[in-house]
Enzyme design. Structure first.
Site, mmCIF file in Angstrom:
data_model
loop_
_atom_site.group_PDB
_atom_site.id
_atom_site.type_symbol
_atom_site.label_atom_id
_atom_site.label_comp_id
_atom_site.label_asym_id
_atom_site.label_seq_id
_atom_site.Cartn_x
_atom_site.Cartn_y
_atom_site.Cartn_z
ATOM 1 N N GLU A 1 0.944 -5.415 4.709
ATOM 2 C CA GLU A 1 1.782 -6.176 5.459
ATOM 3 C C GLU A 1 3.432 -5.973 5.497
ATOM 4 O OE1 GLU A 1 -1.084 -9.107 4.518
ATOM 5 O OE2 GLU A 1 -1.444 -6.582 4.793
ATOM 6 N N ASN A 2 3.305 -6.013 4.340
ATOM 7 C CA ASN A 2 5.168 -6.290 3.737
ATOM 8 C C ASN A 2 5.371 -4.967 4.018
ATOM 9 O OD1 ASN A 2 3.189 -4.906 1.658
ATOM 10 N ND2 ASN A 2 5.302 -5.138 0.130
#
Length: 224
Positions: free
Chosen positions: A59-60
């Site tokens: 998700e980063n």
């Protein structure tokens, strides 16, 4: 996957975290798009078979993430969402984390693997806060993953250090998502959460009846 390697748990003993991760890795379908949650689920990346076509999303802002980096492989700017250094396979792509969350929320992930404090018999997930006054809540992207992924696998020990079950009739901790968990991988058993109830796929070092007694909820054999 090496077909000559025995399946984790084949020796009849409870699994350690690496064996649980290896079992999850072997059960992920070829070509799946997968997100691995912070903590123990990140170990799954180290056990994915070469040539499986499995694409890891974080998700980063990375797609086609590789396993953990070591020694000379470490790039401090190249990490997963848990800040663990990772490798960069050919074809890796980077993007803004807002785009990454749009992928999660848009139903583009086949599977996510998350840790948990509790999972209910109905598949409710509690993994961001124990409710204790001194506990530090850490929701991260878990809520988005829990509702956005097509399947949610949970990786956890089945009991706390004090012996309390983490698979419970009803969650008592603050919820991350309702009815979102499809399967639980643990040190003692792999269990499916189904409309019929909790079904046992396999156990490690414990029988189904003993396990049901310790969990205080009914368990169904997978063939029932």
């Amino acid at each position: 996957m090496n077909p000559q390697q025995p399946r984790p748990g084949a020796d009849g003993r409870p699994l350690d975290k690496h064996a649980i991760a290896a079992l999850i890795a072997r059960d992920i379908p070829r070509g799946a798009f997968v997100n691995l949650g912070i903590g123990q689920p990140t170990l799954v990346a180290d056990h994915l078979p070469a040539g499986s076509g499995i694409v890891l999303h974080t998700e980063n802002g990375m797609l086609n993430m590789g396993p953990a980096a070591h020694a000379d492989e470490i790039d401090p700017d190249l990490t997963n969402a848990g800040k663990i250094p990772v490798t960069e396979p050919p074809g890796a792509a980077y993007f803004h984390h807002a785009d990454s969350f749009a992928m999660m929320r848009g139903g583009h992930l086949d599977i996510c693997v998350l840790g948990a404090f509790q999972v209910s018999a109905a598949g409710d997930l509690a993994n961001w806060h124990t409710g204790a006054p001194d506990a530090i809540p850490a929701v991260g992207g878990a809520m988005d993953l829990a509702i956005g992924a097509k399947e949610v696998f949970v990786m956890m020990t089945l009991f706390t250090k004090t012996g309390a079950p983490k698979l419970v009739p009803r969650c008592t901790y603050p919820l991350t998502g309702l009815g979102c968990v499809h399967r639980v991988y643990s040190d003692l058993a792999v269990l499916d959460i189904t409309p019929r109830g909790v079904t046992v796929r396999e156990t490690f070092g414990i029988g189904v009846d003993e396990l049901a007694g310790r969990l205080d909820l009914p368990l169904l054999p997978s063939h029932a």
